[in-house]
Design a protein around this motif. Structure first.
Motif, PDB file in Angstrom:
ATOM      1  N   LYS A  56      -4.507 -31.068 -24.433  1.00  0.00           N
ATOM      2  CA  LYS A  56      -4.178 -29.614 -24.815  1.00  0.00           C
ATOM      3  C   LYS A  56      -2.746 -29.456 -24.172  1.00  0.00           C
ATOM      4  CE  LYS A  56      -8.249 -27.112 -25.472  1.00  0.00           C
ATOM      5  NZ  LYS A  56      -9.158 -25.906 -25.448  1.00  0.00           N
ATOM      6  N   GLU A  68       0.625 -26.351 -24.478  1.00  0.00           N
ATOM      7  CA  GLU A  68       1.382 -25.242 -25.013  1.00  0.00           C
ATOM      8  C   GLU A  68       2.943 -25.188 -25.215  1.00  0.00           C
ATOM      9  OE1 GLU A  68      -0.983 -21.006 -24.139  1.00  0.00           O
ATOM     10  OE2 GLU A  68       1.179 -21.009 -23.091  1.00  0.00           O
ATOM     11  N   GLU A 120      -0.465 -23.339 -29.064  1.00  0.00           N
ATOM     12  CA  GLU A 120      -1.194 -24.090 -28.448  1.00  0.00           C
ATOM     13  C   GLU A 120      -1.758 -25.382 -29.370  1.00  0.00           C
ATOM     14  OE1 GLU A 120      -5.803 -24.298 -27.258  1.00  0.00           O
ATOM     15  OE2 GLU A 120      -4.766 -22.828 -25.605  1.00  0.00           O
ATOM     16  N   THR A 147      -3.954 -29.290 -29.570  1.00  0.00           N
ATOM     17  CA  THR A 147      -4.728 -30.194 -28.930  1.00  0.00           C
ATOM     18  C   THR A 147      -4.752 -31.393 -29.733  1.00  0.00           C
ATOM     19  OG1 THR A 147      -6.204 -28.155 -28.271  1.00  0.00           O
ATOM     20  CG2 THR A 147      -7.013 -30.243 -28.419  1.00  0.00           C
TER      21      THR A 147
END
Length: 180
Positions: A6, A8, A96, A98
């Motif tokens: 992950k 951002e 975000e 992932t």
């Protein structure tokens, strides 16, 4: 080792400008603009130094072509990127991402998108950003400054997860195949 990764992203002016320039100048129209501008400079030089008599209208036309192609176009692209950054809602909030072995997940507020790695068309990296294209026009833009210390891990994963689908990779991304 966990399979997901992950991170951002907050869009930056440098990354968006780099994307706009890369998109424009990697196409035929961008190359033609540069060649036309250089031809205008060449013709102006020829007019001034290699003619007995300077034809002022011709010289003015050559210089106008050169200025438009070599100065106005880049300034216009920079302005376009700045305006896009200021006006687009999608750039005002962080996104975000992932990375899963099966797909790329993209989230912003309540919006959610899953993109299979087979849909990645091209991955291009400049000194300011990475663009993960889903087709010839649309891309996810990741400012390298936002990836921080995770840059190598993120790019290695993207290259690994897309490798079997053979997206077009910019040359500077091929080194991340070694980190897989």
């Amino acid at each position: 080792m966990t399979q997901e990764k992950k991170f951002e992203i907050n869009m930056t002016k440098d990354a968006l400008t780099s994307f706009v320039f890369t998109s424009y100048y990697s196409r035929l129209g961008g190359w033609f603009s540069i060649l036309l501008g250089l031809a205008g400079v060449g013709m102006a030089v020829r007019e001034i130094f290699f003619r007995d008599h300077v034809d002022a209208p011709s010289l003015a036309a050559y210089l106008i072509i050169a200025v438009i192609c070599l100065l106005v176009n880049p300034l216009s692209l920079r302005s376009k990127a700045k305006k896009q950054l200021e006006t687009s809602d999608s750039y005002k909030k962080p996104i975000e991402y992932t990375l899963y072995p099966e797909y790329l997940e993209v989230r912003q507020d309540e919006e959610h998108l899953e993109v299979g790695w087979e849909l990645i068309y091209k991955i291009k990296m400049t000194k300011c950003m990475v663009a993960v294209y889903t087709n010839k026009i649309n891309a996810f833009i990741w400012p390298l400054s936002e990836l921080g210390e995770e840059k190598a891990a993120i790019l290695s994963r993207v290259v690994q997860y897309t490798q079997e689908f053979h997206p077009i990779l910019s040359g500077n991304l091929k080194e991340y195949r070694k980190n897989v």
